[in-house]
Design an enzyme around this catalytic site. Structure first.
Site, PDB file in Angstrom:
ATOM      1  N   CYS A  55      21.956  11.090  -7.380  1.00 53.63           N
ATOM      2  CA  CYS A  55      21.584   9.891  -8.125  1.00 53.63           C
ATOM      3  C   CYS A  55      22.823   9.345  -8.838  1.00 53.63           C
ATOM      4  CB  CYS A  55      20.495  10.227  -9.133  1.00 53.63           C
ATOM      5  SG  CYS A  55      20.057   8.843 -10.211  1.00 53.63           S
ATOM      6  N   CYS A  58      22.231   9.671 -12.896  1.00 49.87           N
ATOM      7  CA  CYS A  58      22.197  10.928 -13.669  1.00 49.87           C
ATOM      8  C   CYS A  58      22.851  12.113 -12.962  1.00 49.87           C
ATOM      9  CB  CYS A  58      20.763  11.281 -14.054  1.00 49.87           C
ATOM     10  SG  CYS A  58      19.736  11.850 -12.684  1.00 49.87           S
ATOM     11  N   CYS A  73      17.394   0.642  10.255  1.00 53.42           N
ATOM     12  CA  CYS A  73      16.769  -0.288   9.308  1.00 53.42           C
ATOM     13  C   CYS A  73      17.785  -0.992   8.413  1.00 53.42           C
ATOM     14  CB  CYS A  73      15.724   0.433   8.456  1.00 53.42           C
ATOM     15  SG  CYS A  73      16.405   1.582   7.247  1.00 53.42           S
ATOM     16  N   CYS A 104      14.341   8.504  -8.752  1.00 53.61           N
ATOM     17  CA  CYS A 104      14.916   9.790  -9.141  1.00 53.61           C
ATOM     18  C   CYS A 104      13.942  10.433 -10.119  1.00 53.61           C
ATOM     19  CB  CYS A 104      16.272   9.585  -9.790  1.00 53.61           C
ATOM     20  SG  CYS A 104      16.968  11.112 -10.483  1.00 53.61           S
ATOM     21  N   CYS A 107      15.588  10.847 -13.805  1.00 57.30           N
ATOM     22  CA  CYS A 107      15.909   9.727 -14.711  1.00 57.30           C
ATOM     23  C   CYS A 107      15.079   8.481 -14.459  1.00 57.30           C
ATOM     24  CB  CYS A 107      17.399   9.398 -14.642  1.00 57.30           C
ATOM     25  SG  CYS A 107      17.932   8.594 -13.120  1.00 57.30           S
ATOM     26  N   HIS A 110      15.375   3.573  -9.734  1.00 56.77           N
ATOM     27  CA  HIS A 110      14.858   3.146  -8.425  1.00 56.77           C
ATOM     28  C   HIS A 110      15.833   3.528  -7.327  1.00 56.77           C
ATOM     29  CE1 HIS A 110      12.911   0.617  -5.423  1.00 56.77           C
ATOM     30  NE2 HIS A 110      14.087   0.072  -5.168  1.00 56.77           N
ATOM     31  N   HIS A 113      12.240   3.156  -0.937  1.00 61.88           N
ATOM     32  CA  HIS A 113      10.839   3.384  -0.567  1.00 61.88           C
ATOM     33  C   HIS A 113      10.764   4.464   0.502  1.00 61.88           C
ATOM     34  CE1 HIS A 113      10.740  -0.620  -2.381  1.00 61.88           C
ATOM     35  NE2 HIS A 113       9.497  -0.296  -2.726  1.00 61.88           N
ATOM     36  N   ASP A 117       6.949   6.562   9.041  1.00 65.93           N
ATOM     37  CA  ASP A 117       7.317   6.233  10.423  1.00 65.93           C
ATOM     38  C   ASP A 117       8.604   6.918  10.870  1.00 65.93           C
ATOM     39  OD1 ASP A 117       9.230   4.838   8.981  1.00 65.93           O
ATOM     40  OD2 ASP A 117       8.659   2.866   9.727  1.00 65.93           O
ATOM     41  N   ARG A 125      10.379   8.619   6.415  1.00 70.18           N
ATOM     42  CA  ARG A 125      11.646   7.874   6.386  1.00 70.18           C
ATOM     43  C   ARG A 125      11.866   7.403   4.960  1.00 70.18           C
ATOM     44  NH1 ARG A 125      12.794   2.233   7.010  1.00 70.18           N
ATOM     45  NH2 ARG A 125      10.635   1.966   7.715  1.00 70.18           N
ATOM     46  N   CYS A 127      13.906   5.433   2.787  1.00 68.41           N
ATOM     47  CA  CYS A 127      14.808   4.297   2.950  1.00 68.41           C
ATOM     48  C   CYS A 127      15.446   4.035   1.584  1.00 68.41           C
ATOM     49  CB  CYS A 127      13.995   3.104   3.446  1.00 68.41           C
ATOM     50  SG  CYS A 127      14.955   1.664   3.841  1.00 68.41           S
TER      51      CYS A 127
END
Length: 139
Positions: A55, A58, A73, A104, A107, A110, A113, A117, A125, A127
């Site tokens: 991350c 943190c 992707c 995470c 902390c 974001h 997602h 699949d 997966r 992503c």
């Protein structure tokens, strides 16, 4: 798996908030405002070194090279987290879609997602936005 309380109040949130003050605009937007970097632009999308992905906020280990794969992707993709305490999950119904946001667990920043699949035996997966990661090469 983390409780909903832990997802709302991650133990290292203050550290992430403090560290994020020095981030560039994109990294701040992705990690603190649940943004997304443009596909195919991240430094770890086509990254193939051995090591751990941490991350950026943190320093917690999130993924390793063994779970990374090329999904096509435009973002780094992993088929599993480092362990079941590395990632927190939250429903995301933004943009008229039903997705599972990954954060995470330490902390609350974001990451991206997770989708059902993936091409490996996990069927997952993850992503992930490159700007939400730091990479530590294997020793």
């Amino acid at each position: 798996m983390w409780s909903q309380f832990h997802v709302q109040y991650p133990p290292l949130k203050r550290l992430a908030e403090e560290n994020s003050k020095s981030f560039d605009q994109l990294t701040y937007h992705v990690t603190q405002e649940h943004g997304t970097e443009r596909p195919y632009t991240g430094q770890y999308n086509m990254h193939h070194e051995q090591g751990s992905y941490k991350c950026v906020c943190c320093g917690s280990v999130l993924f390793d090279d063994k779970g990374k794969f090329e999904s096509g992707c435009g973002w780094p993709s992993f088929d599993r987290a480092q362990n079941n305490k590395a990632i927190a999950y939250r429903a995301d119904n933004s943009h008229n879609m039903q997705r599972i946001e990954i954060l995470c667990a330490q902390c609350g920043s974001h990451l991206g997602h997770v989708f059902e699949d993936g091409p490996t035996e996990t069927g997952q997966r993850y992503c992930v936005n490159s700007v939400s990661l730091d990479f530590e090469p294997a020793k």
